[in-house]
Design a protein around this motif. Structure first.
Motif, short mmCIF file in Angstrom:
data_model
loop_
_atom_site.label_atom_id
_atom_site.label_comp_id
_atom_site.label_asym_id
_atom_site.label_seq_id
_atom_site.Cartn_x
_atom_site.Cartn_y
_atom_site.Cartn_z
N UNK A 9 0.83 -1.21 0.00
CA UNK A 9 0.00 0.00 0.00
C UNK A 9 0.87 1.26 0.00
N UNK A 10 1.94 1.26 0.77
CA UNK A 10 2.82 2.43 0.85
C UNK A 10 3.45 2.75 -0.50
N UNK A 11 3.95 1.72 -1.18
CA UNK A 11 4.56 1.90 -2.50
C UNK A 11 3.51 2.39 -3.49
N UNK A 12 2.33 1.79 -3.45
CA UNK A 12 1.26 2.19 -4.38
C UNK A 12 0.85 3.64 -4.16
N UNK A 13 0.78 4.09 -2.90
CA UNK A 13 0.38 5.46 -2.62
C UNK A 13 1.50 6.47 -2.91
N UNK A 14 2.69 6.16 -2.46
CA UNK A 14 3.78 7.13 -2.55
C UNK A 14 4.45 7.18 -3.91
N UNK A 15 4.50 6.07 -4.60
CA UNK A 15 5.22 6.02 -5.87
C UNK A 15 4.28 5.76 -7.04
N UNK A 16 3.09 6.32 -6.98
CA UNK A 16 2.14 6.11 -8.06
C UNK A 16 2.56 6.94 -9.27
N UNK A 17 2.20 6.51 -10.47
CA UNK A 17 2.63 7.20 -11.69
C UNK A 17 2.18 8.66 -11.78
N UNK A 18 1.03 8.99 -11.21
CA UNK A 18 0.56 10.37 -11.28
C UNK A 18 1.46 11.30 -10.47
N UNK A 19 1.78 10.91 -9.26
CA UNK A 19 2.65 11.75 -8.42
C UNK A 19 4.06 11.82 -9.00
#
Length: 162
Positions: A9-19
């Motif tokens: 979850x942390x990787x998905x939230x913090x390193x998402x393509x949009x951000x």
């Protein structure tokens, strides 16, 4: 790269393509505007490891040239090649998203540009203080890259082999 549903979850939230794409877009746009040249593609892999690492981000300043900054802060470069290597798949995803949405284009010479007539992403919209700091540091990195010269010199300054 792991499938999206298999990421923590942390990787998905913090390193998402949009951000991550917003960080890359801001850097590419600042570089294009300052230098009036396209952004060299290999440099895209150095942006996220610089901006996302909190200790590094905190002392990024365009008042100092990249080469001098690197000499003054060798402790930050100890694990920089590993960080850069680990963020390659994340960077690729973000670049792919930016290309698909036409926020950036690939020039015939293989460099990156923000299209002249594209809608500019607002730096203040949907940001908190940490995101605003990341976006500000993107402009500093763009100035570093513009002033530093050849791509190879930038990679060498950061201790990374292309």
């Amino acid at each position: 790269m792991q499938e999206w549903k298999m990421r923590t979850r942390e990787i998905a939230y913090l390193l998402n393509p949009a951000f991550c794409g917003r960080i890359l877009y801001t850097t590419i746009r600042a570089y294009n505007e300052k230098s009036h040249r396209a952004f060299p593609f290999p440099l895209v892999y150095l942006v996220l490891p610089l901006v996302l690492h909190k200790e590094t981000r905190a002392i990024i300043s365009s008042r100092t040239h990249l080469h001098i900054w690197a000499q003054q802060n060798p402790q930050l470069l100890i694990d920089f090649p590993r960080r850069a290597r680990e963020l390659i798949p994340i960077t690729n995803e973000a670049v792919e998203m930016l290309l698909q949405t036409r926020k950036i284009i690939l020039t015939p010479s293989g460099e990156l540009e923000v299209p002249p007539r594209s809608k500019i992403l607002n730096r203040e919209k949907y940001t908190d203080s940490e995101i605003a700091e990341c976006l500000t540091k993107c402009a500093h990195i763009a100035r570093w890259f513009e002033d530093a010269g050849k791509v190879e010199n930038i990679y060498i300054s950061l201790g990374v082999r292309p």
